[in-house]
Design a protein around this motif. Structure first.
Motif, mmCIF file in Angstrom:
data_model
loop_
_atom_site.group_PDB
_atom_site.id
_atom_site.type_symbol
_atom_site.label_atom_id
_atom_site.label_comp_id
_atom_site.label_asym_id
_atom_site.label_seq_id
_atom_site.Cartn_x
_atom_site.Cartn_y
_atom_site.Cartn_z
ATOM 1 N N CYS A 37 -20.384 7.316 -1.676
ATOM 2 C CA CYS A 37 -20.960 8.661 -1.781
ATOM 3 C C CYS A 37 -22.230 8.779 -0.938
ATOM 4 O O CYS A 37 -22.450 9.800 -0.258
ATOM 5 N N HIS A 38 -23.064 7.742 -0.967
ATOM 6 C CA HIS A 38 -24.295 7.761 -0.150
ATOM 7 C C HIS A 38 -23.940 7.817 1.336
ATOM 8 O O HIS A 38 -24.544 8.580 2.101
ATOM 9 N N GLY A 39 -22.969 7.004 1.753
ATOM 10 C CA GLY A 39 -22.576 6.983 3.162
ATOM 11 C C GLY A 39 -21.991 8.300 3.616
ATOM 12 O O GLY A 39 -22.260 8.769 4.730
ATOM 13 N N ALA A 40 -21.193 8.934 2.765
ATOM 14 C CA ALA A 40 -20.589 10.219 3.126
ATOM 15 C C ALA A 40 -21.647 11.314 3.229
ATOM 16 O O ALA A 40 -21.587 12.181 4.104
ATOM 17 N N ALA A 41 -22.637 11.260 2.344
ATOM 18 C CA ALA A 41 -23.698 12.265 2.378
ATOM 19 C C ALA A 41 -24.542 12.153 3.641
ATOM 20 O O ALA A 41 -25.150 13.134 4.085
ATOM 21 N N ALA A 42 -24.579 10.974 4.233
ATOM 22 C CA ALA A 42 -25.393 10.759 5.424
ATOM 23 C C ALA A 42 -24.686 11.183 6.709
ATOM 24 O O ALA A 42 -25.302 11.203 7.782
ATOM 25 N N LEU A 43 -23.414 11.520 6.643
ATOM 26 C CA LEU A 43 -22.699 11.956 7.846
ATOM 27 C C LEU A 43 -23.233 13.309 8.306
ATOM 28 O O LEU A 43 -23.619 14.164 7.491
ATOM 29 N N GLU A 44 -23.246 13.530 9.620
ATOM 30 C CA GLU A 44 -23.806 14.760 10.169
ATOM 31 C C GLU A 44 -23.012 15.980 9.738
ATOM 32 O O GLU A 44 -23.564 17.018 9.404
ATOM 33 N N ALA A 45 -21.695 15.862 9.752
ATOM 34 C CA ALA A 45 -20.840 16.985 9.377
ATOM 35 C C ALA A 45 -20.388 16.839 7.934
ATOM 36 O O ALA A 45 -20.501 15.776 7.325
ATOM 37 N N GLY A 46 -19.844 17.927 7.385
ATOM 38 C CA GLY A 46 -19.347 17.884 6.022
ATOM 39 C C GLY A 46 -20.463 17.973 4.998
ATOM 40 O O GLY A 46 -21.650 18.069 5.325
#
Length: 410
Positions: A318-327
């Motif tokens: 969840c932390h890694g996904a939140a750090a993505l530029e998009a989404g």
């Protein structure tokens, strides 16, 4: 009388060729398509084919021992895939890492780098103490020393050439008191090596078909078919041995907006980047499988790690996904047989639990995973949702992953 012996020998060798062909074909079809065990075990397709080839060649050559080795170009070594016959204590049937530097065997190195690469005819040869059977070939000191140390007589080495390139070698040895190999034996070994090469090429084609059948083409992760198959196997392990099985189901938030506003190429990049984050998290759990179920839905399947370990991996996800530029991050739900979720007898049951947890994470817009069974015991809202006969209606951007005949929370 001599003609009768020759005809009998020819018949025996023809029979051996047929037997080797049949053994190679059987090895290619006997390994389960979903078997992906640790390298060089009896469940590994490459190792299974190598054992079949070595056994067939050993019998055909009237040998006491045989091995199949593959040439690893990047490491400059021959790595043994299988040993059969009269093995010494140091020789495993499926070696974990038995290898030999190619430079230790000058004749092999010469053929690997020159004759084979140039498309020339690969010839087998005999090695034993003293001159070779043709009176000209100097024996390899290390080969002869190995023969002597392991209590063997002469040996024959036949290059295996696949698709015009050096692939590895067939090695067959006889006992010290057995007749030494001859030039005719070496020629026959070359025929067997060519037959083995044909089987290896076919096996590689089958493996490519299997890979495509179980791989998501965009992300390179396991696809839904692979997840379904592995989950069925995992739940069977849980039923039989009590093995902990956990699954995290993730739904990318905001993918539709990225597609609408930036185009589907941008959406595909988001899927690929999230797949990388998911694969990195899977790598922290031994034996875990990361997969894409379809559309914006992904999952992480772990067999063996504790529920807490999987939850920690899901939190990192969840932390890694939140750090993505998009989404806009992900909605993530986790279910594990290591938590108080009730009896899990089917793959559908544990997936439905994880899916219900994911639905709650999405509905509540949580930035962390919801874990089935950790919110109030029997009154756990995720358990109650998973038991709901009629699931909530699906939103337009959700995808469906059905198990058995039941519906799923959407």
């Amino acid at each position: 009388m001599g003609r009768i012996r020759k005809d009998g020998e020819a018949d025996a060798r023809l029979s051996a060729v047929v037997g080797l062909s049949q053994a190679m074909a059987a090895a290619q079809t006997s390994v389960p398509e979903t078997a992906r065990a640790l390298p060089h075990t009896e469940d590994d397709p490459e190792a299974a084919a190598a054992v079949a080839a070595a056994l067939g060649a050993c019998e055909a050559m009237d040998g006491a021992f045989a091995a199949i080795a593959v040439w690893e170009r990047g490491r400059g070594r021959l790595r043994v895939l299988a040993n059969v016959g009269d093995r010494t204590p140091e020789e495993d049937e499926f070696p974990a890492d038995e290898s030999y530097p190619v430079q230790d065997f000058p004749r092999v190195a010469e053929l690997l780098h020159e004759r084979w690469a140039g498309g020339g005819r690969a010839q087998a040869w005999v090695e034993e103490e003293g001159p070779g059977p043709d009176g000209s070939a100097a024996p390899s000191y290390r080969r002869v020393a190995a023969l002597r140390r392991r209590g063997r007589g002469s040996c024959v080495i036949a290059p295996i050439v696949v698709h015009g390139r050096a692939w590895g070698e067939l090695y067959v040895a006889r006992a010290p008191d057995a007749p030494a190999f001859t030039r005719d034996d070496a020629d026959f070994a070359a025929v067997l090596a060519a037959l083995i090469a044909s089987g290896i090429a076919q096996n590689e084609r089958l493996e490519e078909v299997r890979r495509l059948a179980y791989t998501d083409p965009l992300t390179g992760l396991a696809n839904r078919r692979a997840i379904e198959s592995r989950l069925e196997e995992a739940v069977e392990l849980h039923r039989d041995l009590g093995t902990v099985v956990s699954i995290a189901v993730c739904d990318i938030n905001g993918l539709k907006s990225v597609n609408d506003q930036q185009g589907h190429e941008a959406g595909d990049r988001l899927l690929e980047r999230f797949a990388t984050v998911l694969a990195d998290c899977a790598a922290t759990l031994p034996g875990a499988l990361a997969g894409r179920l379809g559309g914006d839905e992904f999952c992480l399947l772990a067999v063996g790690p504790t529920a807490d370990e999987v939850v920690r991996a899901a939190e990192e996800l969840c932390h890694g996904a939140a750090a993505l530029e998009a989404g806009e991050g992900v909605a993530c739900g986790v279910a594990s047989t290591g938590d108080p979720v009730g009896e899990v007898r089917t793959a559908h049951r544990i997936f439905r639990l994880a899916d219900a947890a994911q639905y709650r994470a999405k509905a509540l817009r949580l930035a962390k995973p919801v874990v089935a069974g950790r919110e109030g015991g029997p009154d756990d809202p995720t358990l109650r949702l998973a038991a709901t006969p009629a699931p909530p209606a699906a939103s337009p951007e959700r995808r469906r992953f059905r198990r058995g005949g039941g519906g799923r929370p959407a």
